[in-house]
Structure formats: C-alpha cells, structure tokens
Design a protein around this motif. Structure first.
Motif, PDB file in Angstrom:
ATOM      1  N   SER A 116       1.255  -1.171   0.017  1.00  0.00           N
ATOM      2  CA  SER A 116       0.008  -0.148  -0.230  1.00  0.00           C
ATOM      3  C   SER A 116       0.854   0.982   0.078  1.00  0.00           C
ATOM      4  O   SER A 116       1.781   1.323   1.008  1.00  0.00           O
ATOM      5  CB  SER A 116      -0.921   0.371   0.972  1.00  0.00           C
ATOM      6  OG  SER A 116      -1.903  -0.591   1.233  1.00  0.00           O
ATOM      7  N   ARG A 118       1.385   5.571   0.067  1.00  0.00           N
ATOM      8  CA  ARG A 118       0.163   6.019   0.476  1.00  0.00           C
ATOM      9  C   ARG A 118       1.090   8.205   0.543  1.00  0.00           C
ATOM     10  O   ARG A 118       0.445   8.909   0.991  1.00  0.00           O
ATOM     11  CB  ARG A 118       0.209   6.190   2.202  1.00  0.00           C
ATOM     12  CG  ARG A 118      -0.484   5.528   2.262  1.00  0.00           C
ATOM     13  CD  ARG A 118      -0.907   5.091   3.633  1.00  0.00           C
ATOM     14  NE  ARG A 118      -1.613   3.891   4.026  1.00  0.00           N
ATOM     15  CZ  ARG A 118      -1.491   2.122   4.418  1.00  0.00           C
ATOM     16  NH1 ARG A 118       0.415   2.359   4.013  1.00  0.00           N
ATOM     17  NH2 ARG A 118      -2.191   2.272   4.809  1.00  0.00           N
ATOM     18  N   MET A 213      -3.447  11.560   1.620  1.00  0.00           N
ATOM     19  CA  MET A 213      -2.761  10.492   0.698  1.00  0.00           C
ATOM     20  C   MET A 213      -3.724  10.817  -0.707  1.00  0.00           C
ATOM     21  O   MET A 213      -3.924  10.990  -1.976  1.00  0.00           O
ATOM     22  CB  MET A 213      -3.370   9.145   0.515  1.00  0.00           C
ATOM     23  CG  MET A 213      -4.166   8.569   0.400  1.00  0.00           C
ATOM     24  SD  MET A 213      -4.125   6.599   1.496  1.00  0.00           S
ATOM     25  CE  MET A 213      -5.049   5.972   2.120  1.00  0.00           C
ATOM     26  N   MET A 266      -5.724   1.328  -1.082  1.00  0.00           N
ATOM     27  CA  MET A 266      -7.178   1.298  -1.097  1.00  0.00           C
ATOM     28  C   MET A 266      -8.392   1.593   0.181  1.00  0.00           C
ATOM     29  O   MET A 266      -7.170   1.900   1.350  1.00  0.00           O
ATOM     30  CB  MET A 266      -7.772  -0.799  -1.226  1.00  0.00           C
ATOM     31  CG  MET A 266      -6.911  -1.915  -1.671  1.00  0.00           C
ATOM     32  SD  MET A 266      -7.688  -1.274  -3.128  1.00  0.00           S
ATOM     33  CE  MET A 266      -9.078  -0.789  -3.660  1.00  0.00           C
ATOM     34  N   ALA A 269     -12.082   3.923   4.596  1.00  0.00           N
ATOM     35  CA  ALA A 269     -12.659   4.398   5.770  1.00  0.00           C
ATOM     36  C   ALA A 269     -13.231   6.190   5.288  1.00  0.00           C
ATOM     37  O   ALA A 269     -12.282   6.636   4.990  1.00  0.00           O
ATOM     38  CB  ALA A 269     -11.101   4.803   7.013  1.00  0.00           C
TER      39      ALA A 269
HETATM   40  C1  LIG Z   1     -10.757  -3.119   2.763  1.00  0.00           C
HETATM   41  C2  LIG Z   1      -9.715  -2.344   2.821  1.00  0.00           C
HETATM   42  C3  LIG Z   1      -9.879  -1.338   3.011  1.00  0.00           C
HETATM   43  C4  LIG Z   1      -8.428   0.003   3.699  1.00  0.00           C
HETATM   44  N1  LIG Z   1      -8.878   1.011   3.640  1.00  0.00           N
HETATM   45  C5  LIG Z   1      -7.609   1.786   3.861  1.00  0.00           C
HETATM   46  C6  LIG Z   1      -8.035   3.171   4.081  1.00  0.00           C
HETATM   47  O1  LIG Z   1      -9.011   3.815   4.533  1.00  0.00           O
HETATM   48  N2  LIG Z   1      -6.708   3.764   5.145  1.00  0.00           N
HETATM   49  C7  LIG Z   1      -5.369   2.756   4.732  1.00  0.00           C
HETATM   50  O2  LIG Z   1      -4.633   3.823   5.087  1.00  0.00           O
HETATM   51  N3  LIG Z   1      -5.471   2.100   4.218  1.00  0.00           N
HETATM   52  C8  LIG Z   1      -6.459   0.787   4.148  1.00  0.00           C
HETATM   53  N4  LIG Z   1      -6.318  -0.087   3.277  1.00  0.00           N
HETATM   54  C9  LIG Z   1      -5.025  -0.442   3.334  1.00  0.00           C
HETATM   55  C10 LIG Z   1      -4.336  -1.717   3.966  1.00  0.00           C
HETATM   56  O3  LIG Z   1      -4.154  -1.151   5.879  1.00  0.00           O
HETATM   57  C11 LIG Z   1      -3.009  -2.889   4.183  1.00  0.00           C
HETATM   58  O4  LIG Z   1      -3.989  -2.773   3.069  1.00  0.00           O
HETATM   59  C12 LIG Z   1      -2.227  -3.485   4.731  1.00  0.00           C
HETATM   60  O5  LIG Z   1      -2.348  -2.419   6.149  1.00  0.00           O
HETATM   61  C13 LIG Z   1      -1.412  -3.702   4.603  1.00  0.00           C
HETATM   62  O6  LIG Z   1      -0.464  -3.439   4.142  1.00  0.00           O
HETATM   63  P1  LIG Z   1       0.092  -3.762   2.287  1.00  0.00           P
HETATM   64  O7  LIG Z   1      -0.839  -3.664   1.444  1.00  0.00           O
HETATM   65  O8  LIG Z   1       1.696  -2.776   2.449  1.00  0.00           O
HETATM   66  O9  LIG Z   1       0.576  -5.102   2.515  1.00  0.00           O
HETATM   67  C14 LIG Z   1      -7.145  -0.804   3.286  1.00  0.00           C
HETATM   68  C15 LIG Z   1      -7.566  -2.184   2.749  1.00  0.00           C
HETATM   69  C16 LIG Z   1      -7.998  -2.749   2.798  1.00  0.00           C
HETATM   70  C17 LIG Z   1      -8.317  -4.241   1.730  1.00  0.00           C
END
Ligand SMILES: Cc1cc2nc3c(=O)[nH]c(=O)nc-3n(C[C@H](O)[C@H](O)[C@H](O)COP(=O)(O)O)c2cc1C
Length: 302
Positions: A116, A118, A213, A266, A269
């Motif tokens: 992810s 940001r 972000m 993603m 929130a």
């Molecule tokens: C359904 C879903 C909702 C998420 N919502 C947020 C969000 O609102 N803000 C954010 O910073 N990350 C969000 N994420 C990212 C997750 O925090 C992230 O995928 C997780 O911490 C694992 O890290 P990685 O994607 O780097 O492996 C979301 C991920 C998913 C799958």
C-alpha cells in the motif's frame, strides 16, 4: 453531509456531552445550536436504529444463506437492469485499449513488490497510463444485450458477470485533464466530466476522514455499487457478492499500478453520507463501496 454535521451526529447518537461534541466536532456554539434544531429527528431515528446493529453481521451471514433466499426478481419477470448506468455528458476519449503501451513487468514482480503506497511523487499520469489502469479494473471487453438480460465482461471476475459497479475518478494529476471528478464510461472507454474544480480534492479528502493521500494522489478511484444488478439475479445473497467483487477490482488496481511504477492504497475509511452526497448517490440504490488513491512512486520524480 459535511464533516461537521457528520461528527455532530456521530457523537450525539453516542450521548456524548455538549463539550465533547463542540471539541471533537470542531463546532461553534452557533453551529451546535443549529444542528440541535435541524438534526433532532435524525438523531432520534439513528438512535432507535442503533439498537438493531449488534447482530447485523451475524444476521447478514445467516440470512444470505440459500435456505433463506427469497426468489430473485430475475425469476419473477421483473425487467432486467442495465449493465452500465452512464451519466449524461460529453465523452472525452482515452487512448484506445488496443494501442496503449503495455508495461513490461512480470506478474511475479508485480505481486512481490506490491505494498500500500500512501505518498506519491508530483509526477502526472499520462492518459495512456490512466487508460491502462481503467482497462485493468473496469473496462468492458465484451457486452451483450437483449430484452432478457444485459451482461458485460470485464478484466476482473464478478458473480454472474453482473459487474455491479460504476467508476468515478477524482483527478488531480493526469496530463490533459482538468482537476475534478469524472465518470468513467466502461464501454466507450472515455471520461465524462462530473464536477470540475481543484476544490474537489479537499472535499473528497475530508470525506475520507482527512486521509491526505487522497488530496495528494494523482488519481483517486471511487467505485459506486449498484446493488440491483446483482440482487436482480441473486436476491439478498447478491449483497455478499458486491463486496467480494469489489476486492477483485482493488487487487487489479494494485497490480496494474506496480506495472507503471506507481502505487495504490485501498480506502475503506470514509463516511458514507459524505461520499454519496459528493457523487449524488442515494445511498441505497447506489452507494460508494470502495475507493483507492494512487500516484507515481516518489523515486521516479527526479
Ligand atoms: C478493505 C480495505 C480497506 C482499507 N482501507 C484503508 C484506508 O482507509 N486507509 C489506509 O491507509 N489503508 C487502507 N487499507 C490498506 C491496508 O491498511 C493495507 O492493505 C494493510 O495495512 C496491509 O499493507 P499492504 O497493503 O502494504 O500489504 C485498506 C485495505 C483494504 C483491503
């Protein structure tokens, strides 16, 4: 619904004190007094409905089992929903799918390096890159329509090929596009300007509880669910599929972003009332289901 209104309701239905609401909601005395008057009925309604909430997840899993399934509309002669609900407006074509540059990256590498992201560089996406991202996520590669059923096939799987989403984009940095919110036409593969102006970046950001972000992204994808498309075929069980389907779109976005030296994050929130209002959705027949911000990786900025 703006942020102040949202936070007033949020704390009010939890019976927080006036002091807490003023402080946490960043409200003036006048705003508080106005909301006390204007939102009294809404507070009452939400408070009474909140008593149904504790079992909703358990009930959802239970009552969307086949044993409880009511007959879907598709078996009762109810006319089929359309596979795409475009908004009105002039279509700005994107570089055609057949001619966009295909980035060379192995699937292994894309999966392996995905994280992810940001923080993004200031770099603009090219129209070809945006076209590629839309191709990967929601472009319609095949479309069939008759009186009985209308179906689209896209590059992500979807239960019964119902594809219950419409795509909106908050564009901050794409070459040749003014800032604003656009609707993506997945058959014509073009954008329709929905709301012009750089201020939308801040408005959408606020509705995600100020996740920076979003304001700093090159593009933030916003997917709206149209439940009737899936529910027509699968009845209440269709609601399960909406959320499963959305996950596939998110993962394709992630992997495609890696292929163009970009990254995505993603977003689950956001406050529904705010996001639905921005897209002018009623929150029932159409509502924001998922979002993702994306942009080029910082190391490529130099
Ligand atoms: C359904 C879903 C909702 C998420 N919502 C947020 C969000 O609102 N803000 C954010 O910073 N990350 C969000 N994420 C990212 C997750 O925090 C992230 O995928 C997780 O911490 C694992 O890290 P990685 O994607 O780097 O492996 C979301 C991920 C998913 C799958």
């Amino acid at each position: 619904m703006d942020t102040k209104e949202f936070f007033y309701l949020y704390f009010k239905v939890r019976d927080e004190s006036k002091e807490t609401i003023l402080k946490e909601g960043n409200l003036t005395e006048e705003e508080y007094a106005k909301f006390e008057q204007e939102l009294a009925e809404e507070v009452k309604l939400i408070k009474s409905e909140r008593s149904n909430v504790p079992e909703i997840g358990v009930d959802f899993a239970r009552f969307t089992r086949y044993l409880y399934e009511p007959a879907p509309d598709s078996t009762k002669g109810v006319y089929r929903p359309d596979a795409v609900y475009p908004i009105n407006g002039e279509i700005i074509p994107l570089p055609a799918v057949g001619v966009i540059e295909r980035p060379e990256i192995s699937l292994y590498q894309s999966i392996e390096q995905r994280r992810s992201l940001r923080k993004y560089s200031e770099e603009y996406l090219t129209q070809g890159e945006l076209s590629f991202m839309l191709w990967a996520t929601q472009w319609v590669r095949d479309f069939r329509s008759n009186e009985k059923v209308e179906v689209a096939f896209r590059n992500v799987p979807s239960a019964g090929a119902r594809h219950p989403f419409e795509t909106y984009l908050l564009i901050n940095r794409v070459k040749g596009f003014k800032q604003g919110i656009y609707y993506y036409h997945p058959i014509k593969h073009g954008l329709i300007l929905f709301k012009e102006g750089e201020e939308w970046a801040e408005t959408v950001c606020k509705a995600t509880f100020d996740q920076e972000m979003v304001a700093k992204s090159a593009v933030t994808f916003i997917w709206a669910a149209i439940p009737i498309r899936t529910v027509w075929r699968y009845s209440q069980r269709g609601y399960r599929y909406l959320y499963i389907d959305a996950g596939h779109v998110g993962q394709n976005l992630h992997l495609a972003a890696e292929a163009i030296n970009a990254g995505a994050c993603m977003i689950g929130a956001y406050y529904d009332e705010g996001m639905d209002e921005i897209l002018e959705l009623d929150g029932k027949d159409a509502f924001v289901i998922y979002m993702a911000s994306m942009g080029k990786k910082e190391s490529t900025a130099k």
